[in-house]
Design a protein around this motif. Structure first.
Motif, PDB file in Angstrom:
ATOM      1  N   ALA A 209      38.983  27.717  34.315  1.00 42.14           N
ATOM      2  CA  ALA A 209      38.247  28.444  33.361  1.00 42.14           C
ATOM      3  C   ALA A 209      37.793  29.793  33.989  1.00 42.14           C
ATOM      4  N   TYR A 210      38.124  30.079  35.263  1.00 42.34           N
ATOM      5  CA  TYR A 210      37.727  31.316  35.863  1.00 42.34           C
ATOM      6  C   TYR A 210      38.963  32.371  36.491  1.00 42.34           C
ATOM      7  N   PRO A 211      39.658  33.030  35.739  1.00 42.20           N
ATOM      8  CA  PRO A 211      40.656  33.751  35.805  1.00 42.20           C
ATOM      9  C   PRO A 211      40.145  35.117  36.792  1.00 42.20           C
ATOM     10  N   PRO A 212      40.847  35.451  37.720  1.00 36.96           N
ATOM     11  CA  PRO A 212      42.360  34.950  37.965  1.00 36.96           C
ATOM     12  C   PRO A 212      42.446  34.006  38.989  1.00 36.96           C
ATOM     13  N   TYR A 213      41.285  33.579  39.467  1.00 34.71           N
ATOM     14  CA  TYR A 213      41.582  32.138  40.232  1.00 34.71           C
ATOM     15  C   TYR A 213      42.029  31.077  40.027  1.00 34.71           C
ATOM     16  N   ASN A 214      41.686  30.649  38.473  1.00 35.89           N
ATOM     17  CA  ASN A 214      42.257  29.422  37.778  1.00 35.89           C
ATOM     18  C   ASN A 214      41.969  29.547  36.527  1.00 35.89           C
TER      19      ASN A 214
ATOM     20  N   ALA B  47      28.763  38.032  38.569  1.00 35.58           N
ATOM     21  CA  ALA B  47      30.086  36.883  38.951  1.00 35.58           C
ATOM     22  C   ALA B  47      30.655  37.718  40.064  1.00 35.58           C
ATOM     23  N   ASP B  48      31.904  37.017  40.620  1.00 41.18           N
ATOM     24  CA  ASP B  48      32.638  37.600  41.633  1.00 41.18           C
ATOM     25  C   ASP B  48      33.197  38.810  40.937  1.00 41.18           C
ATOM     26  N   LYS B  49      33.341  39.816  41.758  1.00 44.46           N
ATOM     27  CA  LYS B  49      33.878  40.946  41.042  1.00 44.46           C
ATOM     28  C   LYS B  49      35.210  40.901  40.835  1.00 44.46           C
ATOM     29  N   ASP B  50      36.041  40.300  41.383  1.00 45.73           N
ATOM     30  CA  ASP B  50      37.448  39.909  41.014  1.00 45.73           C
ATOM     31  C   ASP B  50      37.570  39.298  39.790  1.00 45.73           C
ATOM     32  N   PHE B  51      36.648  38.653  39.279  1.00 51.08           N
ATOM     33  CA  PHE B  51      36.477  38.028  37.848  1.00 51.08           C
ATOM     34  C   PHE B  51      36.117  38.982  36.899  1.00 51.08           C
ATOM     35  N   LEU B  52      35.078  39.996  37.194  1.00 53.52           N
ATOM     36  CA  LEU B  52      34.621  40.895  36.450  1.00 53.52           C
ATOM     37  C   LEU B  52      35.433  42.054  36.256  1.00 53.52           C
TER      38      LEU B  52
ATOM     39  N   LYS C 202      48.667  39.899  44.781  1.00 53.99           N
ATOM     40  CA  LYS C 202      49.389  39.507  43.336  1.00 53.99           C
ATOM     41  C   LYS C 202      48.547  39.175  42.462  1.00 53.99           C
ATOM     42  N   HIS C 203      47.334  38.378  42.677  1.00 56.32           N
ATOM     43  CA  HIS C 203      46.601  37.568  41.631  1.00 56.32           C
ATOM     44  C   HIS C 203      45.174  38.380  41.870  1.00 56.32           C
ATOM     45  N   LEU C 204      44.567  38.881  42.790  1.00 60.42           N
ATOM     46  CA  LEU C 204      43.303  39.498  42.676  1.00 60.42           C
ATOM     47  C   LEU C 204      43.385  41.020  43.024  1.00 60.42           C
ATOM     48  N   GLY C 205      44.574  41.329  43.193  1.00 56.70           N
ATOM     49  CA  GLY C 205      44.465  42.950  43.414  1.00 56.70           C
ATOM     50  C   GLY C 205      44.492  43.515  44.811  1.00 56.70           C
ATOM     51  N   GLU C 206      45.029  44.900  44.940  1.00 54.66           N
ATOM     52  CA  GLU C 206      45.205  45.424  45.984  1.00 54.66           C
ATOM     53  C   GLU C 206      43.904  45.819  46.867  1.00 54.66           C
ATOM     54  N   ASP C 207      42.943  45.856  46.079  1.00 51.12           N
ATOM     55  CA  ASP C 207      41.328  46.150  46.450  1.00 51.12           C
ATOM     56  C   ASP C 207      40.793  45.064  47.015  1.00 51.12           C
TER      57      ASP C 207
END
Length: 244
Positions: free
Chosen positions: A33-38, A172-177, A235-240
């Motif tokens: 339930a925590y994209p893009p991680y899972n 939250a994690d910025k990658d999630f937000l 690929k999943h979390l972004g170039e940054d």
């Protein structure tokens, strides 16, 4: 004496066989339930960065793995009670968690946490801020002083609380937000400064399973060494997103 030695050798073989049998299928526990991680895709399967990473780690460690999902607030207790063999669920490595479970080395570098809100000029110091229960972000909001923490069991509820006005902001994690903000049509934006928390994300194991943890630790290191881990991060979390 010979019989004693034979008996000891037989017991050792049985113990080794039992250990091999217990890990013939390694059960990987994630939240889903925590994209893009899972997350759970349209086919009802675990998907995302950690699904692809976990499958590759199992391949390199020559292990057969299966996936299971578990609510975040009980994900560590259900590991220690034996419901699965490892956690791979966007879990930051912290000293508090290391008192209960063991971690591999991190498979993502420490990445920023962030705040998102419906108002770009929100005063975070006096705001009601939603965060997922049991996360490093929830602990950080508590430490902020004037802010009020509003905890929820899953990440989607933390976002919904901001959209319906129950909370002023979410942390939250910025990658999630990032995708949440991007897909809001301009309704949500990042506010305040990013915050560095935790020691990166790692896999969690029972303290009684050092050999299994070491297998995954070796596999993670091999992916760092050949560059494939950085490729998955992009690929999943972004170039940054921070890379190794």
């Amino acid at each position: 004496m010979k019989n004693i030695l034979i008996g000891t050798a037989a017991l050792a073989m049985l113990a080794t066989a039992a250990l091999a049998e217990s890990h013939s299928v390694v059960r990987l526990g994630t939240e889903g339930a925590y994209p893009p991680y899972n997350f759970i895709n349209d086919a009802g399967e675990v998907d995302g960065f950690e699904r692809e990473l976990g499958d590759e780690l199992c391949k390199r460690a020559e292990l057969t793995c299966e996936w299971t999902t578990n609510d975040w607030d009980s994900i560590i207790p259900n590991l220690t009670s034996g419901n699965y063999d490892a956690i791979i669920a966007g879990m930051s490595i912290t000293d508090e968690r290391k008192d209960v479970i063991d971690f591999t080395q991190n498979y993502t570098p420490p990445s920023p946490s962030a705040f998102a809100a419906m108002s770009a000029d929100l005063d975070l110091e006096s705001a009601v801020i939603s965060a997922q229960t049991g996360t490093i972000q929830a602990a950080h909001v508590t430490s902020m002083g004037g802010a009020t923490l509003l905890e929820f069991a899953n990440p989607d509820e933390t976002i919904a609380a901001v959209k319906n006005g129950e909370a002023d902001a979410v942390m939250a994690d910025k990658d999630f937000l990032i995708p949440v903000v991007e897909e809001s049509g301009g309704d949500m934006s990042f506010v305040g400064e990013d915050v560095a928390l935790g020691g990166g994300i790692g896999m969690g194991f029972r303290k009684s399973d050092p050999e299994l943890r070491e297998k995954f630790d070796t596999a993670i290191q091999s992916m760092k060494d050949d560059g494939t881990l950085n490729a998955l991060i992009v690929k999943h979390l972004g170039e940054d997103s921070p890379k190794f």
